[in-house]
Design a protein around this motif. Structure first.
Motif, mmCIF file in Angstrom:
data_model
loop_
_atom_site.group_PDB
_atom_site.id
_atom_site.type_symbol
_atom_site.label_atom_id
_atom_site.label_comp_id
_atom_site.label_asym_id
_atom_site.label_seq_id
_atom_site.Cartn_x
_atom_site.Cartn_y
_atom_site.Cartn_z
ATOM 1 N N ASN A 97 0.849 -1.173 0.000
ATOM 2 C CA ASN A 97 0.000 0.000 0.000
ATOM 3 C C ASN A 97 0.895 1.236 0.000
ATOM 4 N N ALA A 98 1.228 1.703 -1.198
ATOM 5 C CA ALA A 98 2.218 2.779 -1.325
ATOM 6 C C ALA A 98 1.719 4.086 -0.720
ATOM 7 N N LYS A 99 0.421 4.311 -0.812
ATOM 8 C CA LYS A 99 -0.151 5.548 -0.265
ATOM 9 C C LYS A 99 0.120 5.645 1.240
ATOM 10 N N GLN A 100 -0.143 4.545 1.942
ATOM 11 C CA GLN A 100 0.067 4.578 3.385
ATOM 12 C C GLN A 100 1.555 4.559 3.747
ATOM 13 N N SER A 101 2.375 3.797 2.998
ATOM 14 C CA SER A 101 3.827 3.821 3.249
ATOM 15 C C SER A 101 4.364 5.234 3.066
ATOM 16 N N ALA A 102 3.886 5.926 2.032
ATOM 17 C CA ALA A 102 4.369 7.288 1.758
ATOM 18 C C ALA A 102 4.054 8.210 2.930
ATOM 19 N N HIS A 103 2.903 8.008 3.554
ATOM 20 C CA HIS A 103 2.559 8.844 4.712
ATOM 21 C C HIS A 103 3.517 8.574 5.876
ATOM 22 N N TYR A 104 3.855 7.319 6.080
ATOM 23 C CA TYR A 104 4.786 6.927 7.154
ATOM 24 C C TYR A 104 6.148 7.604 6.951
ATOM 25 N N TYR A 105 6.663 7.545 5.721
ATOM 26 C CA TYR A 105 7.977 8.147 5.472
ATOM 27 C C TYR A 105 7.949 9.671 5.595
ATOM 28 N N GLN A 106 6.806 10.278 5.300
ATOM 29 C CA GLN A 106 6.694 11.735 5.465
ATOM 30 C C GLN A 106 6.559 12.100 6.938
ATOM 31 N N ALA A 107 5.617 11.452 7.621
ATOM 32 C CA ALA A 107 5.297 11.841 9.001
ATOM 33 C C ALA A 107 6.358 11.376 9.993
ATOM 34 N N ALA A 108 6.904 10.171 9.785
ATOM 35 C CA ALA A 108 7.820 9.616 10.780
ATOM 36 C C ALA A 108 9.291 9.881 10.446
ATOM 37 N N PHE A 109 9.660 9.775 9.168
ATOM 38 C CA PHE A 109 11.068 9.940 8.780
ATOM 39 C C PHE A 109 11.376 11.322 8.194
ATOM 40 N N GLY A 110 10.358 12.146 7.989
ATOM 41 C CA GLY A 110 10.595 13.515 7.518
ATOM 42 C C GLY A 110 10.976 13.638 6.054
ATOM 43 N N PHE A 111 10.536 12.691 5.228
ATOM 44 C CA PHE A 111 10.777 12.806 3.781
ATOM 45 C C PHE A 111 9.680 13.668 3.142
ATOM 46 N N TYR A 126 5.235 6.566 -5.416
ATOM 47 C CA TYR A 126 5.461 7.845 -4.730
ATOM 48 C C TYR A 126 6.964 8.027 -4.598
ATOM 49 N N VAL A 127 7.454 9.223 -4.954
ATOM 50 C CA VAL A 127 8.884 9.509 -4.828
ATOM 51 C C VAL A 127 9.061 10.488 -3.673
ATOM 52 N N LEU A 128 9.914 10.098 -2.727
ATOM 53 C CA LEU A 128 10.130 10.909 -1.523
ATOM 54 C C LEU A 128 11.590 11.299 -1.432
ATOM 55 N N GLN A 129 11.841 12.490 -0.901
ATOM 56 C CA GLN A 129 13.219 12.961 -0.850
ATOM 57 C C GLN A 129 13.536 13.634 0.477
ATOM 58 N N GLN A 130 14.772 13.412 0.934
ATOM 59 C CA GLN A 130 15.323 14.149 2.067
ATOM 60 C C GLN A 130 16.827 14.171 1.857
ATOM 61 N N GLY A 131 17.446 15.369 1.938
ATOM 62 C CA GLY A 131 18.867 15.477 1.609
ATOM 63 C C GLY A 131 19.074 14.915 0.212
ATOM 64 N N LYS A 132 20.079 14.036 0.073
ATOM 65 C CA LYS A 132 20.340 13.415 -1.236
ATOM 66 C C LYS A 132 19.660 12.056 -1.369
ATOM 67 N N ILE A 133 18.826 11.701 -0.406
ATOM 68 C CA ILE A 133 18.199 10.366 -0.424
ATOM 69 C C ILE A 133 16.868 10.433 -1.145
ATOM 70 N N ARG A 134 16.700 9.519 -2.095
ATOM 71 C CA ARG A 134 15.431 9.430 -2.808
ATOM 72 C C ARG A 134 14.868 8.025 -2.609
ATOM 73 N N LEU A 135 13.641 7.945 -2.107
ATOM 74 C CA LEU A 135 12.962 6.657 -1.975
ATOM 75 C C LEU A 135 11.809 6.625 -2.961
ATOM 76 N N VAL A 136 11.607 5.482 -3.595
ATOM 77 C CA VAL A 136 10.447 5.290 -4.458
ATOM 78 C C VAL A 136 9.633 4.153 -3.854
ATOM 79 N N LEU A 137 8.342 4.405 -3.624
ATOM 80 C CA LEU A 137 7.447 3.383 -3.054
ATOM 81 C C LEU A 137 6.455 3.008 -4.131
ATOM 82 N N THR A 138 6.502 1.741 -4.533
ATOM 83 C CA THR A 138 5.699 1.297 -5.678
ATOM 84 C C THR A 138 4.759 0.174 -5.271
#
Ligand code: FE2
Length: 364
Positions: free
Chosen positions: A20-34, A52-64
């Motif tokens: 469930n990429a939608k919910q994973s994306a929320h976790y990485y935004q709310a908990a890890f600050g991406f 969903y593509v998430l970024q913080q610093g030079k780190i890019r995560l893609v949740l598919t």
């Protein structure tokens, strides 16, 4: 020194296949600050996959995730649970990188492709590594868009508070019994990596469990891949537990660098990230082992951050618990103060901590 035959500019992105990429994306935004930066899905014309593509610093995560039943992404999630599919490598020339790797014995995941949109072009090509994990070579020198053609820019709906995560320090793979040397040789032969360090079961064993590990690194040292395999112990090792639950070899942890681990871990804890715990006794003699450090030891103790050193300096590190329900992928947060190693001095304390968790899971 020999010329680097397969130059890598760094980690381009890490892609997870999830349920469930939608919910994973929320976790990485709310908990890890991406920050959410890009998206593809039904609204952008992607009928089978959503990312969903998430970024913080030079780190890019893609949740598919898969939008349809019969899709390799759905099959991957069914077999492995949420896990890392792709460790993408940023290169100057994707076709050259792919051809070089293939000529040295790599197994193709997909042939070179050129993706284009109004912002330019991205070239990608993929080879397999351990398990079903893929290295995608990404050439983006002629691209000015947010991530890649096929994705649309998209912003977070919540106010994201970055926690100071800067870049991927290393990515660790767990491989099945007896496969460590095969994969180390693969990185040496196919990718031109160098063997940095070897740990055997004398370094990494507790009363119950043991593992062996070798660390390989590319020419410029930007990309480091430790590879673990289980070793015989009295009880089931954490690597075996991973292999059982993941259904084979795969990425065990991603280590992310910060330049202020106290602040980062404080924020992550406030956001609900759960870390492995070492008992207070760890802190009684840790400074005798590692020597003087700049940080306040009481702060490190309060946050349960671990300390280790080598001939070049010291490092501070901490490990999360698995970030999905299967005891598979987790994160390490690391701050290097000169040290180039991986925290060998903490292995025993950490493994005893993991064994306490395994005990609770009934998988020791
Ligand atoms: Fe690590």
């Amino acid at each position: 020194m020999e010329k680097d035959q397969l130059p890598l500019l760094g980690t381009d992105y890490v892609e997870f296949y999830v349920g469930n990429a939608k919910q994973s994306a929320h976790y990485y935004q709310a908990a890890f600050g991406f920050e959410l930066v890009a998206y593809k899905g039904l609204e952008t014309g992607s009928k089978e996959l959503c990312s969903y593509v998430l970024q913080q610093g030079k780190i890019r995560l893609v949740l598919t995730t898969a939008l349809v039943e019969n899709h390799p992404v759905a099959d991957h999630v069914k077999k492995h649970g949420d896990g890392v599919k792709t460790l993408a490598l940023w290169v100057d020339d994707a076709i050259y990188s792919y051809n070089t790797a293939m000529s040295r014995g790599a197994k193709s995941a997909f042939e070179p492709q050129t993706l284009t949109d109004e912002f330019g072009e991205v070239k990608i090509a993929g080879i397999y590594t351990y398990g079903e994990t893929v290295h995608t070579f990404v050439e983006r020198k002629n691209y000015k868009g947010t991530f890649m053609p096929g994705y649309k820019a998209k912003k977070s709906l919540i106010e994201v508070k970055p926690v100071g995560l800067l870049y991927v320090d290393h990515c660790v793979g767990n491989v099945d019994w007896g496969q460590m040397n095969e994969w180390v040789e693969y990185y040496q032969k196919v990718m031109g990596f160098n063997l940095l360090i070897t740990f055997d079961d004398n370094d990494i064993s507790t009363e119950y469990t043991a593992l062996m590990s070798k660390v390989v690194s590319n020419g410029n040292g930007y990309v480091k891949f430790p590879i673990n395999e289980p070793a015989e112990g009295k009880k089931k090792s954490q690597i075996e537990e991973y292999i059982d639950f993941y259904g084979g070899s795969g990425v065990q942890h991603i280590a992310i660098a910060t330049d202020n681990i106290i602040k980062t871990v404080d924020q992550l804890r406030n956001n609900g990230i759960d870390f492995l715990y070492v008992p207070e006794i760890y802190y009684v003699d840790v400074l005798d082992r590692v020597g003087p450090i700049e940080e306040n030891i009481e702060e490190l103790k309060r946050l349960n951050i671990l300390i280790d050193n080598d001939e070049d300096g010291y490092l501070l590190q901490i490990f999360t618990k698995p970030v999905q329900d299967r005891p598979t992928v987790f994160y390490e947060i690391i701050q290097r103060k000169g040290a180039k190693s991986f925290g060998k001095g903490n292995f025993k304390a950490l493994f005893e901590s993991i064994e306490r968790e395994q005990e609770l899971r009934g998988t020791l």
